[in-house]
Scaffold this active site. Structure first.
Site, short mmCIF file in Angstrom:
data_model
loop_
_atom_site.label_atom_id
_atom_site.label_comp_id
_atom_site.label_asym_id
_atom_site.label_seq_id
_atom_site.Cartn_x
_atom_site.Cartn_y
_atom_site.Cartn_z
N LYS A 98 -21.79 16.62 4.78
CA LYS A 98 -20.97 16.97 5.94
C LYS A 98 -20.85 15.81 6.93
O LYS A 98 -19.87 15.72 7.67
CB LYS A 98 -21.55 18.20 6.64
CG LYS A 98 -20.58 18.86 7.61
CD LYS A 98 -19.32 19.31 6.88
CE LYS A 98 -18.30 19.91 7.84
NZ LYS A 98 -17.06 20.27 7.16
N SER A 100 0.83 -1.20 0.00
CA SER A 100 0.00 0.00 0.00
C SER A 100 0.86 1.25 0.00
O SER A 100 1.67 1.46 -0.88
CB SER A 100 -0.96 -0.02 1.19
OG SER A 100 -1.83 -1.13 1.10
#
Length: 284
Positions: free
Chosen positions: A165, A113
């Protein structure tokens, strides 16, 4: 005379622990070999543990770049990856370093990764035969503790502006719109990851399913798909640095023992912290 000797023996007995501590300090700080009398011309930088912050290693890379005596660098990686921004910071810093002196990456354990991202711009990548390489992908996760909150009688109170949000909130199941928004974010990050790997390693983006797609490879398979250049041990990686740096009398820079100990301690501490709390964020 015997009285004086007796007093000295008594003093040593009373201060034995203090003297032992001083002895340990001297042994830790004293040079380990005569090679340190020669100026080092090669340097090893270690990337260990989860990548949550890149400040320390970026400082090492910058110092190595500015040090005209250092002719080549070995980046020793044993990391499962981590946060997106610091992984990219390290990758681009290695790319800049390579413009001044050769860089060889050695995968000593896990290079997956974000830590693989960090390695892609090196001149050569060599992996230990037993190492794990790849996992080119992006993940974003969060717990859903809505039922737990109901059980213990906790309700949230939220005032917000903006449809997304609350995207990623752990207090309830994500809406379809929120999930789509987060999937777009992870896809953008994944596309950047694949693009940079393809460009750095001379691979085709159209073939990314074979070398990316979060595949986890042995060193042998990682070489077959083009993620690394060679399978070997650390001695071979160091020899490659010496060859590319064209040094006839290689002297590797040695870290202060106390500094090295503190870095290893910090890396292990960060790994423990990651196991307990990682938070919602895109990660490699």
């Amino acid at each position: 005379m015997f009285s004086t000797i007796g007093k000295i023996i008594k003093w040593i007995g009373e201060h034995f622990l203090g003297m032992l501590f001083l002895l340990i300090v001297v042994l830790v700080l004293m040079p380990t070999s005569s090679t340190e009398l020669k100026p080092a011309n090669l340097q090893e930088i270690q990337l260990s543990g989860p990548i949550l912050n890149a400040d320390a290693i970026l400082k090492e890379i910058e110092t190595a770049q500015k040090d005209t005596k250092i002719k080549g660098v070995l980046l020793n990686i044993n990391s499962p990856g981590g946060s997106v921004p610091p992984s990219i910071e390290i990758a681009y810093a290695i790319r800049a370093l390579k413009e001044h002196k050769p860089v060889v990456v050695y995968a000593s354990g896990i290079m997956a990764s974000g830590s693989y991202y960090s390695a892609i711009y090196a001149n050569r990548i060599i992996a230990n035969p037993g190492s794990i390489v790849g996992s080119i992908g992006v993940i974003m996760e969060s717990a859903n503790i809505e039922e737990l909150m109901k059980t213990i009688g906790i309700e949230t109170q939220i005032v917000k502006q903006g449809t997304y949000k609350e995207a990623g909130t752990p207090t309830r199941k994500w809406t379809a719109e929120e999930r789509a928004e987060l999937e777009t974010l992870t896809k953008d990050t994944y596309d950047l990851f694949v693009k940079d790997v393809a460009e750095a390693r001379g691979l085709q983006i159209s073939d990314s399913k074979s070398y990316a797609d979060a595949h986890i490879f042995s060193a042998k398979r990682a070489k077959e798909v083009g993620l690394i250049d060679d399978v070997g041990v650390k001695g071979q990686a160091k020899a490659e640095v010496e060859k590319l740096a064209k040094v006839t009398d290689p002297v590797w820079k040695e870290k202060d023992k106390l500094e090295s100990f503190m870095e290893q301690f910090a890396a292990k501490s960060m790994l423990q912290l990651q196991n307990y709390f990682y938070g919602l964020k895109a990660a490699f």
